[in-house]
Design a protein around this motif. Structure first.
Motif, PDB file in Angstrom:
ATOM      1  N   ALA A 119     -22.003   4.721   1.745  1.00  0.00           N
ATOM      2  CA  ALA A 119     -23.324   5.320   1.980  1.00  0.00           C
ATOM      3  C   ALA A 119     -23.341   6.102   3.287  1.00  0.00           C
ATOM      4  CB  ALA A 119     -24.394   4.223   1.993  1.00  0.00           C
ATOM      5  N   GLY A 120     -22.225   6.078   4.004  1.00  0.00           N
ATOM      6  CA  GLY A 120     -22.151   6.822   5.257  1.00  0.00           C
ATOM      7  C   GLY A 120     -22.919   6.174   6.403  1.00  0.00           C
ATOM      8  N   ILE A 121     -23.105   4.860   6.332  1.00  0.00           N
ATOM      9  CA  ILE A 121     -23.818   4.148   7.398  1.00  0.00           C
ATOM     10  C   ILE A 121     -22.790   3.467   8.303  1.00  0.00           C
ATOM     11  CG2 ILE A 121     -25.499   2.307   7.899  1.00  0.00           C
ATOM     12  CD1 ILE A 121     -26.531   2.750   4.945  1.00  0.00           C
ATOM     13  N   PRO A 122     -22.735   3.824   9.592  1.00  0.00           N
ATOM     14  CA  PRO A 122     -21.740   3.212  10.488  1.00  0.00           C
ATOM     15  C   PRO A 122     -22.033   1.728  10.682  1.00  0.00           C
ATOM     16  CG  PRO A 122     -22.807   5.128  11.519  1.00  0.00           C
ATOM     17  CD  PRO A 122     -23.581   4.809  10.297  1.00  0.00           C
TER      18      PRO A 122
ATOM     19  N   THR B 264     -29.918  -3.201  14.339  1.00  0.00           N
ATOM     20  CA  THR B 264     -30.068  -3.662  12.957  1.00  0.00           C
ATOM     21  C   THR B 264     -28.911  -4.587  12.609  1.00  0.00           C
ATOM     22  OG1 THR B 264     -31.067  -1.534  12.410  1.00  0.00           O
ATOM     23  CG2 THR B 264     -30.369  -2.918  10.564  1.00  0.00           C
ATOM     24  N   VAL B 265     -29.235  -5.776  12.145  1.00  0.00           N
ATOM     25  CA  VAL B 265     -28.192  -6.736  11.779  1.00  0.00           C
ATOM     26  C   VAL B 265     -28.333  -7.087  10.302  1.00  0.00           C
ATOM     27  CG1 VAL B 265     -27.157  -8.987  12.245  1.00  0.00           C
ATOM     28  CG2 VAL B 265     -28.251  -7.712  14.114  1.00  0.00           C
ATOM     29  N   LEU B 266     -27.230  -6.886   9.550  1.00  0.00           N
ATOM     30  CA  LEU B 266     -27.210  -7.291   8.141  1.00  0.00           C
ATOM     31  C   LEU B 266     -26.478  -8.625   8.045  1.00  0.00           C
ATOM     32  CD1 LEU B 266     -27.441  -6.966   5.052  1.00  0.00           C
ATOM     33  CD2 LEU B 266     -25.461  -5.429   5.134  1.00  0.00           C
TER      34      LEU B 266
ATOM     35  N   ALA C 180     -31.010   2.945   9.673  1.00  0.00           N
ATOM     36  CA  ALA C 180     -30.368   2.451  10.899  1.00  0.00           C
ATOM     37  C   ALA C 180     -29.325   3.453  11.400  1.00  0.00           C
ATOM     38  CB  ALA C 180     -29.702   1.110  10.629  1.00  0.00           C
ATOM     39  N   ASP C 181     -29.205   3.544  12.727  1.00  0.00           N
ATOM     40  CA  ASP C 181     -28.145   4.395  13.301  1.00  0.00           C
ATOM     41  C   ASP C 181     -26.789   3.745  13.086  1.00  0.00           C
ATOM     42  OD1 ASP C 181     -30.003   6.168  14.245  1.00  0.00           O
ATOM     43  OD2 ASP C 181     -30.321   4.994  16.090  1.00  0.00           O
ATOM     44  N   ALA C 182     -26.775   2.416  13.274  1.00  0.00           N
ATOM     45  CA  ALA C 182     -25.542   1.651  13.093  1.00  0.00           C
ATOM     46  C   ALA C 182     -25.949   0.218  12.788  1.00  0.00           C
ATOM     47  CB  ALA C 182     -24.684   1.704  14.351  1.00  0.00           C
ATOM     48  N   VAL C 183     -25.101  -0.467  12.045  1.00  0.00           N
ATOM     49  CA  VAL C 183     -25.438  -1.813  11.581  1.00  0.00           C
ATOM     50  C   VAL C 183     -24.380  -2.795  12.063  1.00  0.00           C
ATOM     51  CG1 VAL C 183     -25.670  -3.238   9.488  1.00  0.00           C
ATOM     52  CG2 VAL C 183     -26.623  -0.917   9.529  1.00  0.00           C
ATOM     53  N   LEU C 184     -24.820  -3.979  12.487  1.00  0.00           N
ATOM     54  CA  LEU C 184     -23.883  -5.075  12.716  1.00  0.00           C
ATOM     55  C   LEU C 184     -23.927  -5.954  11.463  1.00  0.00           C
ATOM     56  CD1 LEU C 184     -21.911  -6.514  14.625  1.00  0.00           C
ATOM     57  CD2 LEU C 184     -23.833  -7.912  15.416  1.00  0.00           C
ATOM     58  N   LEU C 185     -22.772  -6.074  10.806  1.00  0.00           N
ATOM     59  CA  LEU C 185     -22.673  -6.884   9.591  1.00  0.00           C
ATOM     60  C   LEU C 185     -22.130  -8.247   9.984  1.00  0.00           C
ATOM     61  CD1 LEU C 185     -22.390  -7.423   6.507  1.00  0.00           C
ATOM     62  CD2 LEU C 185     -20.353  -5.979   6.531  1.00  0.00           C
ATOM     63  N   ALA C 186     -22.904  -9.303   9.761  1.00  0.00           N
ATOM     64  CA  ALA C 186     -22.487 -10.656  10.143  1.00  0.00           C
ATOM     65  C   ALA C 186     -22.367 -11.506   8.895  1.00  0.00           C
ATOM     66  CB  ALA C 186     -23.508 -11.270  11.101  1.00  0.00           C
ATOM     67  N   SER C 187     -21.223 -12.213   8.744  1.00  0.00           N
ATOM     68  CA  SER C 187     -21.019 -13.000   7.533  1.00  0.00           C
ATOM     69  C   SER C 187     -20.316 -14.319   7.828  1.00  0.00           C
ATOM     70  CB  SER C 187     -20.254 -12.176   6.493  1.00  0.00           C
ATOM     71  OG  SER C 187     -20.383 -12.739   5.206  1.00  0.00           O
ATOM     72  N   HIS C 188     -20.244 -15.130   6.781  1.00  0.00           N
ATOM     73  CA  HIS C 188     -19.788 -16.512   6.860  1.00  0.00           C
ATOM     74  C   HIS C 188     -18.279 -16.602   6.616  1.00  0.00           C
ATOM     75  CE1 HIS C 188     -20.596 -20.833   5.239  1.00  0.00           C
ATOM     76  NE2 HIS C 188     -20.368 -20.841   6.526  1.00  0.00           N
ATOM     77  N   ILE C 189     -17.638 -17.640   7.192  1.00  0.00           N
ATOM     78  CA  ILE C 189     -16.180 -17.732   7.096  1.00  0.00           C
ATOM     79  C   ILE C 189     -15.676 -18.514   5.887  1.00  0.00           C
ATOM     80  CG2 ILE C 189     -15.643 -17.511   9.565  1.00  0.00           C
ATOM     81  CD1 ILE C 189     -15.236 -20.804   9.110  1.00  0.00           C
ATOM     82  N   ASP C 190     -16.122 -18.185   4.705  1.00  0.00           N
ATOM     83  CA  ASP C 190     -15.455 -18.761   3.529  1.00  0.00           C
ATOM     84  C   ASP C 190     -15.289 -17.677   2.476  1.00  0.00           C
ATOM     85  OD1 ASP C 190     -17.939 -18.461   2.451  1.00  0.00           O
ATOM     86  OD2 ASP C 190     -18.262 -20.580   1.988  1.00  0.00           O
ATOM     87  N   ALA C 191     -14.784 -18.064   1.313  1.00  0.00           N
ATOM     88  CA  ALA C 191     -14.465 -17.051   0.299  1.00  0.00           C
ATOM     89  C   ALA C 191     -15.694 -16.226  -0.059  1.00  0.00           C
ATOM     90  CB  ALA C 191     -13.896 -17.736  -0.952  1.00  0.00           C
ATOM     91  N   ASP C 192     -16.834 -16.909  -0.203  1.00  0.00           N
ATOM     92  CA  ASP C 192     -18.044 -16.163  -0.563  1.00  0.00           C
ATOM     93  C   ASP C 192     -18.490 -15.268   0.600  1.00  0.00           C
ATOM     94  OD1 ASP C 192     -20.176 -15.427  -2.239  1.00  0.00           O
ATOM     95  OD2 ASP C 192     -21.482 -16.967  -1.386  1.00  0.00           O
ATOM     96  N   GLY C 193     -18.367 -15.775   1.822  1.00  0.00           N
ATOM     97  CA  GLY C 193     -18.743 -14.978   2.990  1.00  0.00           C
ATOM     98  C   GLY C 193     -17.855 -13.748   3.160  1.00  0.00           C
ATOM     99  N   LEU C 194     -16.554 -13.924   2.931  1.00  0.00           N
ATOM    100  CA  LEU C 194     -15.624 -12.797   3.054  1.00  0.00           C
ATOM    101  C   LEU C 194     -15.879 -11.745   1.981  1.00  0.00           C
ATOM    102  CD1 LEU C 194     -12.124 -14.373   3.694  1.00  0.00           C
ATOM    103  CD2 LEU C 194     -13.387 -12.852   5.203  1.00  0.00           C
ATOM    104  N   THR C 195     -16.068 -12.196   0.748  1.00  0.00           N
ATOM    105  CA  THR C 195     -16.300 -11.214  -0.317  1.00  0.00           C
ATOM    106  C   THR C 195     -17.660 -10.548  -0.121  1.00  0.00           C
ATOM    107  OG1 THR C 195     -16.964 -13.084  -1.731  1.00  0.00           O
ATOM    108  CG2 THR C 195     -14.754 -12.210  -2.048  1.00  0.00           C
ATOM    109  N   SER C 196     -18.656 -11.320   0.383  1.00  0.00           N
ATOM    110  CA  SER C 196     -19.958 -10.717   0.711  1.00  0.00           C
ATOM    111  C   SER C 196     -19.767  -9.581   1.708  1.00  0.00           C
ATOM    112  CB  SER C 196     -20.889 -11.746   1.370  1.00  0.00           C
ATOM    113  OG  SER C 196     -21.145 -12.832   0.537  1.00  0.00           O
TER     114      SER C 196
END
Ligand code: C5P
Ligand code: C5P
Ligand code: C5P
Ligand code: ZN
Length: 482
Positions: free
Chosen positions: A55-58, A82-84, A28-44
């Motif tokens: 890894a040098g991935i923006p 690309t969305v993670l 991917a050229d760049a990734v949007l990282l989307a996560s959940h708003i709780d402790a597990d989501g934040l640490t994820s």
């Protein structure tokens, strides 16, 4: 295909999926990282962000309260191809796959929730390999497996095991005997990397930060008459012990005690529990497996994984995921100060919420029990309160608890919605309870949606559908427990 055991990673069952996801992210050229708003989501998110960075991935990061059609559409509207997704995505795979098919974005998912009925190419989830997503691997654990697969050159991501363990404990995956299943592989790597220690200690919340009387008074997992919930009782119990429990006239915290004094307090506590009629199996639960983040300073919330996870919930569940993420990424200045302020507020809300449930009580149906907090408990923490209530006075342990809270209208939601949180016990799950399926089915029957884990799940339903929803939940749970 043969796999070299040295490159299998901490969870061999997931090695192939992790490698495929990591390769896709590197493309991917760049990734949007989307996560959940709780402790597990934040640490994820923190684990994934650190691994992408190394890894040098923006990438850019966003947090969502709930992944649904609207939030997925908002994600699709960004200019990322690309969305993670971490700590969510699997449960909404049908919706995500639709967007993928229309060319909106390519998803990569590292999650542990029960997958919806759809397929996608880059999907890392323990449930797809026969591992239990509710107890064996958390979202942060899945992100950690991915992080290990993203390593190259001289990168070593094992230090991230500390955050993965905070996520697992934040999702209540640890029992008295500690973490089990795939989580154990992560614990082992954290110990190897010198960021984590496993021990056997008093199994009470607040060993790092609570003064001794508060530690004993507030711990409610094992109720000891005359100590639990009894400030004067806890103080007089401690005052009678032959141990050095004060410094400069103030009560010490558990971490401040010498090993000898810890043994004195623990053995007196066990004796006292036995003498007051606490059953032997419960007495044993007073001592358990504990995890310590050894790189964090003693006497801080960050040193103990349970306290760390509560600190994170105190940020993300109050629309300050940015603060929690900064703490996870190492900010020990302004972000930590802010998080501590938010924690005081969170604690007050939890204890007021629990008092509310205890004083107003629950309505008991044939197979479930429920309460409606209206606007008196914030919808983002009503699930935590429901889980705490399950062990409390006046609330039965032999049936699941379902909690309702009114969703405050914001621009996107004027129609009026109700948040639902359901919590069960492992004993009920062994008898067939699946709250994830229950929440999804019952919510869909009244025009809402839900999901989660067998033992803990949630839903959103339209206002005015509570009665019909409860009837549906009661019917489904009745069938499951038959
Ligand atoms: O979205 P997510 O998976 O992170 O939420 C998991 C929720 O389920 C947490 O609030 C956690 O406290 C709860 N849970 C529970 N008991 C379990 C497992 C999870 O209450 N045994
Ligand atoms: O907030 P979180 O879900 O991480 O809390 C996990 C558990 O820690 C709660 O169920 C509760 O038993 C305990 N806790 C507590 N006092 C607090 C916060 C959490 O005893 N202030
Ligand atoms: O919000 P709560 O803590 O009750 O969520 C419990 C579990 O149910 C979490 O794993 C959450 O992701 C899931 N959930 C869901 N769909 C919803 C609400 C909660 O899958 N609408
Ligand atoms: Zn999770």
């Amino acid at each position: 295909m043969t796999t070299d055991p040295t490159t299998m990673g901490p969870v061999p069952e997931l090695a192939e999926r992790a490698t495929a996801c990591a390769d896709r992210l590197r493309d991917a050229d760049a990734v949007l990282l989307a996560s959940h708003i709780d402790a597990d989501g934040l640490t994820s998110a923190a684990v994934a962000a650190t691994a992408l960075e190394r890894a040098g991935i923006p990438f850019e990061t966003v947090f969502e309260k709930q992944l649904d059609e609207a939030s997925i559409r908002a994600i699709a509207a960004t200019d990322h191809d690309t969305v993670l997704f971490t700590d969510f995505g699997s449960g909404q795979l049908d919706v995500i796959a639709d967007f993928e098919a229309r060319g909106a974005f390519d998803p990569v998912i590292a999650d542990h929730h029960q997958p919806a009925d759809a397929e996608t190419a880059y999907h890392l989830n323990p449930l797809l390999e026969g591992l239990d997503g509710a107890s064996e691997l958390s979202g942060a654990g899945a992100a950690y497996v991915l992080a290990r697969a993203l390593e190259r050159d001289d990168v070593d991501n094992r230090d991230l095991a500390a955050l993965a363990v905070v996520g697992a404990v934040g999702d209540m995956q640890g029992g008295v005997d500690g973490l089990t299943g795939a989580n154990e592989g992560i614990v082992a790597e954290g110990i190897e990397a010198d960021v984590l220690a496993e021990g056997t200690d008093l199994a009470m919340y607040g060993r790092q930060t609570r003064p001794l009387p508060k530690l004993l008074e507030y711990a409610s997992d094992v109720r000891i008459p005359g100590i639990t919930g009894d400030e004067a009782g806890a103080v007089s119990f401690l005052a009678d012990l032959d141990a050095d429990l004060r410094a400069d006239g103030e009560w010490k915290r558990w971490v401040d005690l010498s090993d000898d004094d810890r043994r004195t307090v623990a053995s007196a506590l066990l004796k006292r529990a036995v003498a007051s009629g606490v059953p032997a199996v419960r007495v044993n639960d007073l001592i358990g497996t504990t995890y310590t983040l050894t790189a964090e300073p003693e006497g801080t919330e960050l040193r103990d994984v349970s306290e760390f996870s509560t600190l994170l919930n105190a940020t993300a569940r109050y629309e300050r995921a940015d603060v929690g993420l900064a703490v996870c990424l190492g900010d020990r200045g302004a972000a930590l100060d802010r998080a501590r302020t938010l924690l005081r507020n969170h604690r007050k809300n939890l204890s007021e919420g629990l008092e509310l449930v205890k004083s107003t009580g629950v309505t008991v149906e044939n197979h479930v029990q429920w309460f409606d907090a209206g606007t008196r408990i914030r919808e983002t923490i009503v699930g935590i309160v429901a889980g705490m209530a399950l062990g409390a006075d006046g609330v039965r342990r032999d049936r699941p608890i379902v909690a309702f809270a009114t969703v405050e209208p914001d621009g996107a939601n004027d129609a009026g919605e109700v948040k639902v949180s359901a919590r069960g016990s492992h004993a009920l799950v062994r008898r067939g309870l699946d709250l994830s399926a229950t929440m999804r089915e019952a919510a869909r029957a009244v025009g809402g949606d839900g999901g989660g884990h067998d033992v803990a799940a949630g839903a959103t339903i339209p206002a005015g559908e509570r009665e019909a929803f409860v009837a549906e939940v009661d019917r489904i749970v009745g069938e499951q427990l038959e």
